[in-house]
Design a protein around this motif. Structure first.
Motif, PDB file in Angstrom:
ATOM      1  N   GLN A  21       0.828  -1.205   0.000  1.00  9.38           N
ATOM      2  CA  GLN A  21       0.000   0.000   0.000  1.00  9.38           C
ATOM      3  C   GLN A  21       0.867   1.262   0.000  1.00  9.38           C
ATOM      4  O   GLN A  21       0.588   2.220  -0.712  1.00  9.38           O
ATOM      5  CB  GLN A  21      -0.936   0.004   1.206  1.00  9.38           C
ATOM      6  CG  GLN A  21      -1.863   1.223   1.241  1.00  9.38           C
ATOM      7  CD  GLN A  21      -2.831   1.174   2.406  1.00  9.38           C
ATOM      8  OE1 GLN A  21      -2.971   0.144   3.083  1.00  9.38           O
ATOM      9  NE2 GLN A  21      -3.508   2.280   2.661  1.00  9.38           N
ATOM     10  N   THR A  22       1.932   1.236   0.804  1.00  7.80           N
ATOM     11  CA  THR A  22       2.832   2.390   0.867  1.00  7.80           C
ATOM     12  C   THR A  22       3.502   2.618  -0.483  1.00  7.80           C
ATOM     13  O   THR A  22       3.606   3.762  -0.965  1.00  7.80           O
ATOM     14  CB  THR A  22       3.909   2.167   1.947  1.00  7.80           C
ATOM     15  OG1 THR A  22       3.270   2.024   3.230  1.00  7.80           O
ATOM     16  CG2 THR A  22       4.874   3.344   2.001  1.00  7.80           C
ATOM     17  N   ARG A  23       3.934   1.538  -1.111  1.00  3.83           N
ATOM     18  CA  ARG A  23       4.582   1.652  -2.422  1.00  3.83           C
ATOM     19  C   ARG A  23       3.607   2.190  -3.466  1.00  3.83           C
ATOM     20  O   ARG A  23       3.957   3.048  -4.273  1.00  3.83           O
ATOM     21  CB  ARG A  23       5.132   0.293  -2.876  1.00  3.83           C
ATOM     22  CG  ARG A  23       6.235  -0.270  -2.002  1.00  3.83           C
ATOM     23  CD  ARG A  23       6.974  -1.391  -2.717  1.00  3.83           C
ATOM     24  NE  ARG A  23       6.084  -2.473  -3.134  1.00  3.83           N
ATOM     25  CZ  ARG A  23       5.768  -3.525  -2.406  1.00  3.83           C
ATOM     26  NH1 ARG A  23       6.256  -3.643  -1.178  1.00  3.83           N
ATOM     27  NH2 ARG A  23       4.968  -4.467  -2.875  1.00  3.83           N
ATOM     28  N   THR A  24       2.382   1.675  -3.423  1.00  8.34           N
ATOM     29  CA  THR A  24       1.371   2.097  -4.394  1.00  8.34           C
ATOM     30  C   THR A  24       1.030   3.572  -4.236  1.00  8.34           C
ATOM     31  O   THR A  24       0.931   4.316  -5.229  1.00  8.34           O
ATOM     32  CB  THR A  24       0.091   1.256  -4.233  1.00  8.34           C
ATOM     33  OG1 THR A  24       0.402  -0.127  -4.436  1.00  8.34           O
ATOM     34  CG2 THR A  24      -0.972   1.693  -5.232  1.00  8.34           C
ATOM     35  N   SER A  61      -0.195  -6.330 -10.371  1.00  8.17           N
ATOM     36  CA  SER A  61      -1.264  -5.340 -10.198  1.00  8.17           C
ATOM     37  C   SER A  61      -1.368  -4.430 -11.422  1.00  8.17           C
ATOM     38  O   SER A  61      -0.431  -3.696 -11.742  1.00  8.17           O
ATOM     39  CB  SER A  61      -0.999  -4.482  -8.957  1.00  8.17           C
ATOM     40  OG  SER A  61      -1.837  -3.340  -8.943  1.00  8.17           O
ATOM     41  N   PRO A  62      -2.508  -4.436 -12.122  1.00 11.55           N
ATOM     42  CA  PRO A  62      -2.695  -3.554 -13.282  1.00 11.55           C
ATOM     43  C   PRO A  62      -2.541  -2.074 -12.930  1.00 11.55           C
ATOM     44  O   PRO A  62      -1.984  -1.301 -13.709  1.00 11.55           O
ATOM     45  CB  PRO A  62      -4.124  -3.868 -13.738  1.00 11.55           C
ATOM     46  CG  PRO A  62      -4.388  -5.248 -13.236  1.00 11.55           C
ATOM     47  CD  PRO A  62      -3.669  -5.324 -11.923  1.00 11.55           C
ATOM     48  N   VAL A  63      -3.022  -1.698 -11.740  1.00 14.78           N
ATOM     49  CA  VAL A  63      -2.921  -0.297 -11.321  1.00 14.78           C
ATOM     50  C   VAL A  63      -1.467   0.102 -11.152  1.00 14.78           C
ATOM     51  O   VAL A  63      -1.041   1.193 -11.591  1.00 14.78           O
ATOM     52  CB  VAL A  63      -3.695  -0.068 -10.009  1.00 14.78           C
ATOM     53  CG1 VAL A  63      -3.450   1.352  -9.487  1.00 14.78           C
ATOM     54  CG2 VAL A  63      -5.184  -0.295 -10.217  1.00 14.78           C
ATOM     55  N   SER A  64      -0.679  -0.769 -10.541  1.00 17.52           N
ATOM     56  CA  SER A  64       0.740  -0.476 -10.342  1.00 17.52           C
ATOM     57  C   SER A  64       1.463  -0.384 -11.683  1.00 17.52           C
ATOM     58  O   SER A  64       2.321   0.485 -11.888  1.00 17.52           O
ATOM     59  CB  SER A  64       1.389  -1.557  -9.470  1.00 17.52           C
ATOM     60  OG  SER A  64       0.861  -1.530  -8.163  1.00 17.52           O
TER      61      SER A  64
END
Length: 310
Positions: A21-24, A61-64
């Motif tokens: 979560q922090t990385r995202t 993760s597609p979002v990432s």
């Protein structure tokens, strides 16, 4: 500026966090900052963000993946050297282009990043030597289900790669010619036809083009026919392609083209370019008319050629 530098360092540090979560969240912020604040782009790159972002292209993760490719595209505007000097960056972009798990937005941004990088002359040979990247771009162009934005970015990337003469044979070998002509024939959107013919004109400039293009000369002739309604840019590209094929191909190629054009209106299209095209386009049109002995087809070309000779 110091505040921006500290912000960049803080966010880049978070990219190495064990918390996804922090990385995202950090990557999302970096994407927004790099999009809206040009001054921050080199600061983000200098803070060491590129290796972390490149690694994120392998994320499930597609979002990432979308955030990572978009951020790399933004950074490539002002930090191309930093990107190219990052180990594994091109392999990561290749993965984003080829992976079935990559969302369309990520593939599009990856292709656009390649196009941004090949704006630098010295990088064209390096990227062109990555056959997996070239093949992935060709594969996008030939995919009938690829989103229009992705196809357009892939066409631009192939154009940049083909500006380096030694890359053209590779582009042809990996199947670009039928894929590009498929866009020309099947896609009626002017911008796509113009972009596809721009690539076609570049790859025609090598000895290997003769055999690869032989089945598509008729398409080039049709593009020059005023009845087809081709844009002036498309006609210029068709003229450039034919001239390249004649200059780089077999000795009899020009005769074959001339015979195919006899009785057709394609000469009118070349004349349009000679009169109304860009300066470079006009010169190429005149050279093509000379190569095709146009004055023997219609006497009006003799005065046109004479006016350009004086």
């Amino acid at each position: 500026m110091e505040v921006k530098r500290r912000t960049a360092k803080t966010l880049v540090k978070k990219l190495s966090s064990v918390s996804e979560q922090t990385r995202t969240e950090a990557l999302c912020e970096l994407r927004l900052i790099s999009k809206h604040d040009p001054e921050s782009r080199p600061l983000i790159a200098d803070a060491g963000a590129v290796p972390y972002i490149a690694e994120t292209l392998y994320s499930p993760s597609p979002v990432s993946q979308e955030n990572a490719t978009a951020t790399l595209l933004n950074l490539s505007i002002s930090s191309r050297e930093c990107l190219m000097s990052t180990r594994g960056l091109l392999d990561a972009l290749s993965h984003a282009l080829r992976s079935e798990s990559s969302p369309p937005a990520a593939r599009s941004a990856a292709a656009a990043t390649i196009y941004s990088l090949v704006a630098v002359d010295d990088y064209r040979s390096i990227i062109g030597s990555k056959r997996d990247i070239v093949y992935a771009l060709v594969d996008i162009v030939r995919d009938p289900h690829a989103p229009p934005r992705t196809v357009k970015d892939a066409l631009k990337a192939l154009f940049g790669i083909s500006l380096y003469p030694m890359n053209r044979a590779t582009v042809i070998e990996l199947g670009a010619v039928p894929a590009l002509f498929s866009v020309v024939v099947k896609d009626g959107r002017v911008g796509f036809v113009e972009d596809a013919t721009a690539v076609i004109a570049q790859v025609a400039g090598c000895e290997e083009a003769g055999d690869a293009f032989r089945d598509y000369v008729g398409v080039l002739v049709d593009l020059l026919d005023p009845a087809t309604g081709s844009s002036l840019r498309t006609k210029e590209n068709a003229v450039s392609t034919m001239l390249n094929l004649i200059q780089c191909g077999r000795e009899d190629f020009g005769n074959g083209v001339r015979e195919m054009m006899m009785g057709l209106s394609a000469f009118d299209g070349i004349e349009d370019v000679a009169q109304y095209g860009t300066s470079k386009g006009k010169n190429k049109a005149i050279e093509l008319l000379k190569s095709l002995d146009a004055w023997t087809v219609d006497s009006r070309f003799e005065s046109l050629l004479s006016s350009h000779s004086s």
